[in-house]
Design a protein around this motif. Structure first.
Motif, PDB file in Angstrom:
ATOM      1  N   TRP A  60      20.259 -33.367  14.992  1.00  0.00           N
ATOM      2  CA  TRP A  60      20.950 -32.098  15.233  1.00  0.00           C
ATOM      3  C   TRP A  60      22.455 -32.231  15.131  1.00  0.00           C
ATOM      4  O   TRP A  60      23.159 -31.262  14.823  1.00  0.00           O
ATOM      5  CB  TRP A  60      20.554 -31.533  16.595  1.00  0.00           C
ATOM      6  CG  TRP A  60      20.950 -32.359  17.774  1.00  0.00           C
ATOM      7  CD1 TRP A  60      20.179 -33.287  18.413  1.00  0.00           C
ATOM      8  CD2 TRP A  60      22.195 -32.346  18.469  1.00  0.00           C
ATOM      9  NE1 TRP A  60      20.870 -33.855  19.453  1.00  0.00           N
ATOM     10  CE2 TRP A  60      22.110 -33.294  19.522  1.00  0.00           C
ATOM     11  CE3 TRP A  60      23.390 -31.625  18.322  1.00  0.00           C
ATOM     12  CZ2 TRP A  60      23.166 -33.537  20.393  1.00  0.00           C
ATOM     13  CZ3 TRP A  60      24.428 -31.868  19.197  1.00  0.00           C
ATOM     14  CH2 TRP A  60      24.310 -32.811  20.223  1.00  0.00           C
ATOM     15  N   GLN A 104      16.418 -26.585  11.442  1.00  0.00           N
ATOM     16  CA  GLN A 104      15.770 -27.721  12.102  1.00  0.00           C
ATOM     17  C   GLN A 104      14.696 -27.238  13.076  1.00  0.00           C
ATOM     18  O   GLN A 104      13.650 -27.875  13.224  1.00  0.00           O
ATOM     19  CB  GLN A 104      16.818 -28.562  12.829  1.00  0.00           C
ATOM     20  CG  GLN A 104      17.831 -29.210  11.901  1.00  0.00           C
ATOM     21  CD  GLN A 104      17.159 -29.987  10.772  1.00  0.00           C
ATOM     22  OE1 GLN A 104      16.392 -30.909  11.031  1.00  0.00           O
ATOM     23  NE2 GLN A 104      17.439 -29.605   9.538  1.00  0.00           N
ATOM     24  N   ILE A 105      14.944 -26.107  13.725  1.00  0.00           N
ATOM     25  CA  ILE A 105      13.932 -25.542  14.605  1.00  0.00           C
ATOM     26  C   ILE A 105      12.751 -25.021  13.798  1.00  0.00           C
ATOM     27  O   ILE A 105      11.593 -25.170  14.184  1.00  0.00           O
ATOM     28  CB  ILE A 105      14.553 -24.422  15.465  1.00  0.00           C
ATOM     29  CG1 ILE A 105      15.636 -25.008  16.379  1.00  0.00           C
ATOM     30  CG2 ILE A 105      13.486 -23.704  16.277  1.00  0.00           C
ATOM     31  CD1 ILE A 105      16.366 -23.977  17.220  1.00  0.00           C
ATOM     32  N   ARG A 110      10.465 -27.921  12.914  1.00  0.00           N
ATOM     33  CA  ARG A 110       9.698 -28.539  14.007  1.00  0.00           C
ATOM     34  C   ARG A 110       9.694 -27.621  15.229  1.00  0.00           C
ATOM     35  O   ARG A 110      10.227 -27.960  16.285  1.00  0.00           O
ATOM     36  CB  ARG A 110      10.307 -29.903  14.351  1.00  0.00           C
ATOM     37  CG  ARG A 110      10.181 -30.920  13.223  1.00  0.00           C
ATOM     38  CD  ARG A 110      10.941 -32.208  13.529  1.00  0.00           C
ATOM     39  NE  ARG A 110      12.373 -31.999  13.460  1.00  0.00           N
ATOM     40  CZ  ARG A 110      13.278 -32.986  13.563  1.00  0.00           C
ATOM     41  NH1 ARG A 110      12.868 -34.223  13.731  1.00  0.00           N
ATOM     42  NH2 ARG A 110      14.572 -32.719  13.500  1.00  0.00           N
ATOM     43  N   TRP A 158      10.999 -28.017  19.502  1.00  0.00           N
ATOM     44  CA  TRP A 158      12.118 -27.276  20.063  1.00  0.00           C
ATOM     45  C   TRP A 158      11.669 -26.161  21.002  1.00  0.00           C
ATOM     46  O   TRP A 158      12.369 -25.845  21.982  1.00  0.00           O
ATOM     47  CB  TRP A 158      12.947 -26.659  18.934  1.00  0.00           C
ATOM     48  CG  TRP A 158      13.738 -27.636  18.132  1.00  0.00           C
ATOM     49  CD1 TRP A 158      13.367 -28.221  16.957  1.00  0.00           C
ATOM     50  CD2 TRP A 158      15.026 -28.160  18.447  1.00  0.00           C
ATOM     51  NE1 TRP A 158      14.349 -29.064  16.516  1.00  0.00           N
ATOM     52  CE2 TRP A 158      15.384 -29.048  17.405  1.00  0.00           C
ATOM     53  CE3 TRP A 158      15.918 -27.949  19.495  1.00  0.00           C
ATOM     54  CZ2 TRP A 158      16.598 -29.737  17.390  1.00  0.00           C
ATOM     55  CZ3 TRP A 158      17.133 -28.631  19.482  1.00  0.00           C
ATOM     56  CH2 TRP A 158      17.455 -29.512  18.436  1.00  0.00           C
ATOM     57  N   LEU A 159      10.524 -25.547  20.718  1.00  0.00           N
ATOM     58  CA  LEU A 159      10.105 -24.349  21.445  1.00  0.00           C
ATOM     59  C   LEU A 159       8.682 -24.508  21.968  1.00  0.00           C
ATOM     60  O   LEU A 159       7.741 -23.897  21.435  1.00  0.00           O
ATOM     61  CB  LEU A 159      10.195 -23.115  20.532  1.00  0.00           C
ATOM     62  CG  LEU A 159      11.549 -22.866  19.857  1.00  0.00           C
ATOM     63  CD1 LEU A 159      11.431 -21.748  18.835  1.00  0.00           C
ATOM     64  CD2 LEU A 159      12.610 -22.546  20.908  1.00  0.00           C
ATOM     65  N   LEU A 201      14.138 -19.692  22.537  1.00  0.00           N
ATOM     66  CA  LEU A 201      15.057 -19.814  21.405  1.00  0.00           C
ATOM     67  C   LEU A 201      16.352 -19.058  21.690  1.00  0.00           C
ATOM     68  O   LEU A 201      17.451 -19.547  21.400  1.00  0.00           O
ATOM     69  CB  LEU A 201      14.399 -19.259  20.142  1.00  0.00           C
ATOM     70  CG  LEU A 201      15.294 -19.206  18.890  1.00  0.00           C
ATOM     71  CD1 LEU A 201      15.792 -20.595  18.509  1.00  0.00           C
ATOM     72  CD2 LEU A 201      14.550 -18.559  17.728  1.00  0.00           C
ATOM     73  N   ILE A 214      18.521 -21.136  23.883  1.00  0.00           N
ATOM     74  CA  ILE A 214      19.136 -22.241  23.139  1.00  0.00           C
ATOM     75  C   ILE A 214      20.355 -21.740  22.374  1.00  0.00           C
ATOM     76  O   ILE A 214      21.415 -22.380  22.359  1.00  0.00           O
ATOM     77  CB  ILE A 214      18.110 -22.876  22.184  1.00  0.00           C
ATOM     78  CG1 ILE A 214      17.040 -23.635  22.971  1.00  0.00           C
ATOM     79  CG2 ILE A 214      18.806 -23.821  21.190  1.00  0.00           C
ATOM     80  CD1 ILE A 214      15.923 -24.187  22.109  1.00  0.00           C
ATOM     81  N   TYR A 225      24.271 -22.708  22.432  1.00  0.00           N
ATOM     82  CA  TYR A 225      25.000 -23.076  21.212  1.00  0.00           C
ATOM     83  C   TYR A 225      26.325 -22.315  21.149  1.00  0.00           C
ATOM     84  O   TYR A 225      27.380 -22.904  20.883  1.00  0.00           O
ATOM     85  CB  TYR A 225      24.136 -22.752  20.001  1.00  0.00           C
ATOM     86  CG  TYR A 225      24.727 -23.154  18.667  1.00  0.00           C
ATOM     87  CD1 TYR A 225      24.321 -24.319  18.022  1.00  0.00           C
ATOM     88  CD2 TYR A 225      25.689 -22.351  18.031  1.00  0.00           C
ATOM     89  CE1 TYR A 225      24.853 -24.680  16.792  1.00  0.00           C
ATOM     90  CE2 TYR A 225      26.228 -22.708  16.814  1.00  0.00           C
ATOM     91  CZ  TYR A 225      25.810 -23.874  16.196  1.00  0.00           C
ATOM     92  OH  TYR A 225      26.352 -24.233  14.983  1.00  0.00           O
TER      93      TYR A 225
END
Length: 294
Positions: free
Chosen positions: A14, A26-27, A30, A34-35, A43, A46, A50
Motif C-alpha cells: 500500500w 488494491q482493495i 483483495r 481489506w473488507l 470501506l 478506511i 485516508y
C-alpha cells in the motif's frame, strides 16, 4: 484515465500507491483482506482515514469520497441515489440481485471515472510531496542493501532534504549513541545524554528547526548504517531511540514539518517492536523476505 476495461492492476504494497484510486485498486484486487464481511461502511471508514492522513501530511490530492462530495453528487445526478446516510449506505441499499455491495461500488466507481467527474492530477503524491514513501507508516524504514539506502538518500538529497548520517555500527554503549547525536545535530551543551534528553532535543529539531544555522531545506533525514550491530550491543536503547524518532516525526508532521529515518541492517531478518505504535517496515524494494536474500 484508466477504465474498467483498460486498467491493468497488480498487487503491491500500500505504501507504493500514488493516489486514492491506486489505493482502491488494491482493495478491488483483495477485497476479502481489506473488507472482512464485504461492508461498504468499512470501506467508507478506511477512506475517511485516508483523507485525514492527507490533511496531516499536507498533501493536496483530489479526493471525492466525503459523504456529500463529488462521488455522492455524481450518484445523485446519474443514478438517482440520494441519502443522508452517505454513499456507502445508499449503494448497499440499492445493490441489485446477483451482485454484492463491493462489486456494485467498483462498477459505479469505474463508471464515475469514465465520466471524468473528478480527474486526478497527473502528478503522483511522491512528486508533489517528496519523501512520502518513507512517511506512510512509522517514519522509520529498514534497508538491507546499502546500495538501496544510498539511492534513497540521493533522491531525498536531490529534493533538498538535509541528510544527517550516523554510523551506528561504531556504537557499543548508549553514551556512544548520545555523543553521536549531539555532535551531528548540534545539541546544546546542557544536553543530558540520556533518552529523555534525546526526546526533548530531537523534538526541538524535528518540530522547530536546527540548533545551529544549518539550512533546513525540505526536511530532515536521519540515516543509520550497521544499526543491527548497535541493536545487538544495546537492544533496549536501540529500540527506544527508534521509538523516539517515530514519535517526534509524527509530531513534526502535524506541524507540516518532515523527519524521516532510514535504517540499514546487515541482518535481513532483524525485527523491532512497534515504534510510535506502528510496525517498523522494510523499504518497498525489500519488503518481501525473498528480496533480502542473495
Amino acid at each position: 484515465m484508466p477504465t474498467e476495461d483498460s486498467l491493468q492492476s497488480t498487487a503491491k504494497h500500500w505504501q507504493e500507491c500514488t493516489d486514492v484510486y491506486d489505493f482502491l485498486e488494491q482493495i478491488r484486487l483483495r477485497p476479502g483482506m481489506w473488507l472482512p464481511g464485504g461492508s461498504l461502511l468499512h470501506l467508507q471508514s478506511i477512506l475517511v482515514g485516508y483523507r485525514a492522513a492527507l490533511g496531516v501530511h499536507s498533501i493536496n490530492e483530489p479526493f471525492a469520497f466525503w459523504p456529500d462530495d463529488h462521488f455522492t453528487q455524481w450518484l445523485r445526478e446519474h443514478h438517482g441515489m440520494s441519502s443522508s446516510l452517505g454513499w456507502a449506505a445508499e449503494i448497499e441499499r440499492n445493490t441489485p440481485d446477483g451482485s454484492t455491495p463491493i462489486e456494485e461500488f467498483f462498477r459505479l466507481l469505474d463508471d464515475y471515472r469514465r465520466h471524468a467527474a473528478l480527474k486526478p492530477t497527473p502528478n503522483t503524491s511522491k512528486a508533489r510531496f517528496p519523501g512520502i514513501e518513507y512517511m506512510g507508516n512509522t517514519f522509520v524504514t529498514l534497508f538491507w542493501r546499502q546500495r538501496l539506502l544510498n539511492q534513497a538518500v540521493q533522491r531525498l538529497g536531490d529534493r533538498d532534504f538535509r541528510v544527517v548520517r550516523l554510523a551506528a555500527g561504531q556504537w557499543s554503549t548508549e553514551q556512544d549513541m548520545h555523543r553521536a547525536f549531539a555532535a551531528a545535530l548540534h545539541f546544546p551543551d546542557y544536553y543530558g545524554h540520556n533518552l529523555d534528553a534525546l526526546n526533548d532535543c530531537l523534538g526541538d529539531v524535528a518540530c522547530y528547526g536546527p540548533y545551529d544555522d544549518t539550512a533546513e531545506g525540505t526536511g530532515l533525514v536521519l540515516t543509520f548504517t550497521d544499526y543491527d550491530r548497535f541493536a545487538a550491543a544495546c537492544p533496549k536503547v536501540a529500540q527506544a531511540a527508534l521509538d523516539i524518532i517515530a514519535n517526534q516525526a509524527r509530531h513534526a508532521a502535524v506541524l507540516q514539518r518532515r523527519l524521516i529515518c532510514l535504517v540499514h541492517s546487515n541482518d535481513p531478518d532483524i525485527q523491532f517492536d512497534p515504534v510510535g505504535a506502528m510496525h517498523v517496515m522494510w523499504n518497498s524494494d525489500e519488503w518481501l523476505n525473498a528480496n533480502r536474500r542473495g
